[in-house]
Design a protein around this motif. Structure first.
Motif, PDB file in Angstrom:
ATOM      1  N   ILE A  14      44.926  48.681  60.075  1.00  0.00           N
ATOM      2  CA  ILE A  14      45.145  47.834  58.905  1.00  0.00           C
ATOM      3  C   ILE A  14      45.165  46.376  59.329  1.00  0.00           C
ATOM      4  O   ILE A  14      45.810  46.022  60.320  1.00  0.00           O
ATOM      5  N   ALA A  15      44.469  45.552  58.568  1.00  0.00           N
ATOM      6  CA  ALA A  15      44.508  44.105  58.759  1.00  0.00           C
ATOM      7  C   ALA A  15      44.848  43.476  57.415  1.00  0.00           C
ATOM      8  O   ALA A  15      44.232  43.810  56.399  1.00  0.00           O
ATOM      9  N   GLU A  16      45.860  42.601  57.417  1.00  0.00           N
ATOM     10  CA  GLU A  16      46.255  41.922  56.185  1.00  0.00           C
ATOM     11  C   GLU A  16      46.317  40.428  56.424  1.00  0.00           C
ATOM     12  O   GLU A  16      46.842  39.974  57.439  1.00  0.00           O
ATOM     13  N   LYS A  17      45.779  39.682  55.512  1.00  0.00           N
ATOM     14  CA  LYS A  17      45.817  38.217  55.540  1.00  0.00           C
ATOM     15  C   LYS A  17      46.168  37.780  54.129  1.00  0.00           C
ATOM     16  O   LYS A  17      45.394  38.007  53.204  1.00  0.00           O
ATOM     17  N   PHE A  37      38.423  50.720  53.505  1.00  0.00           N
ATOM     18  CA  PHE A  37      39.027  50.321  52.232  1.00  0.00           C
ATOM     19  C   PHE A  37      39.164  48.811  52.143  1.00  0.00           C
ATOM     20  O   PHE A  37      39.346  48.122  53.139  1.00  0.00           O
ATOM     21  N   LEU A  38      39.162  48.345  50.912  1.00  0.00           N
ATOM     22  CA  LEU A  38      39.443  46.967  50.571  1.00  0.00           C
ATOM     23  C   LEU A  38      40.516  46.992  49.500  1.00  0.00           C
ATOM     24  O   LEU A  38      40.445  47.803  48.564  1.00  0.00           O
ATOM     25  N   PRO A  54      46.602  48.242  45.408  1.00  0.00           N
ATOM     26  CA  PRO A  54      45.490  49.087  44.965  1.00  0.00           C
ATOM     27  C   PRO A  54      44.350  48.968  45.975  1.00  0.00           C
ATOM     28  O   PRO A  54      44.075  47.864  46.474  1.00  0.00           O
ATOM     29  N   ILE A  55      43.707  50.082  46.309  1.00  0.00           N
ATOM     30  CA  ILE A  55      42.625  50.082  47.290  1.00  0.00           C
ATOM     31  C   ILE A  55      41.415  50.827  46.727  1.00  0.00           C
ATOM     32  O   ILE A  55      41.551  51.723  45.898  1.00  0.00           O
ATOM     33  N   GLY A  68      39.500  55.908  45.480  1.00  0.00           N
ATOM     34  CA  GLY A  68      40.345  54.904  44.855  1.00  0.00           C
ATOM     35  C   GLY A  68      41.783  55.302  45.118  1.00  0.00           C
ATOM     36  O   GLY A  68      42.107  56.487  45.148  1.00  0.00           O
ATOM     37  N   GLY A  69      42.660  54.332  45.333  1.00  0.00           N
ATOM     38  CA  GLY A  69      44.023  54.722  45.647  1.00  0.00           C
ATOM     39  C   GLY A  69      45.024  53.602  45.479  1.00  0.00           C
ATOM     40  O   GLY A  69      44.707  52.496  45.029  1.00  0.00           O
ATOM     41  N   LEU A  70      46.251  53.925  45.867  1.00  0.00           N
ATOM     42  CA  LEU A  70      47.359  52.983  45.785  1.00  0.00           C
ATOM     43  C   LEU A  70      48.298  53.243  46.952  1.00  0.00           C
ATOM     44  O   LEU A  70      48.652  54.389  47.234  1.00  0.00           O
TER      45      LEU A  70
END
Length: 167
Positions: A14-17, A37-38, A54-55, A68-70
């Motif tokens: 996972i990468a988050e910015k 995923f985005l 939400p992804i 699709g997911g959460l």
């Protein structure tokens, strides 16, 4: 480490910015599959903190399709709840499927987290559609190690060892 089938390794990256969420997985939706995923995260709260992401993504390899997911969490003092749910709409003859993983956790001390866990998966055999169990995690600096035990006492026991590193 499923009791009735071979052990395997799964990876989640996972990468988050800021609010942007990027995620890649290997052997998660199915053995010999990869997914990407985005997502976009929303968070807030002071006394009760929450985060929802939400992804949308796709899977390829032994399973193909759109997902699709959460991913969502809520925390209050020493209690927290996390859920990850996704719907896989595969290309081909297979019907769609809802995967889910949820944890109800408690931190008696900052570095220790204990709780209950449940999952709905098709990655390994067995008659149980919904699996339940317990877990514990230990965090030292930026490393978290965990042990999850599903279906304790049954012939369909599953043990999961996890290792997380943040940087």
């Amino acid at each position: 480490m499923p009791r009735e089938s071979g052990d395997y390794l799964s990876g989640i990256f996972i990468a988050e910015k800021s609010q942007l969420h990027l995620e890649a997985r290997a052997n998660y939706e199915a053995k010999h599959s990869q997914s990407a995923f985005l997502g976009w995260s929303f968070s807030g709260g002071e006394t009760v903190q929450f985060k929802a992401t939400p992804i949308v993504g796709f899977v390829w390899g032994s399973t193909h399709g759109v997902i699709g997911g959460l991913e969502a969490s809520v925390a209050y003092k020493k209690l927290d709840y996390y859920i990850e749910a996704e719907y896989l709409d595969p290309n081909g003859a297979e019907p769609g499927y809802l995967y889910a993983w949820s944890e109800l956790g408690y931190r008696p001390i900052e570095w220790l987290r204990l709780g209950l866990v449940a999952q709905r998966t098709r990655i390994y055999g067995g008659d149980r559609d919904l699996q339940r169990g317990g877990f514990f995690q230990v965090t030292v600096r930026k490393v978290t190690a965990g042990f999850y035990w599903f279906n304790p006492g049954s012939h369909e026991q599953v043990a999961i060892l996890s290792l997380g590193v943040s940087f």
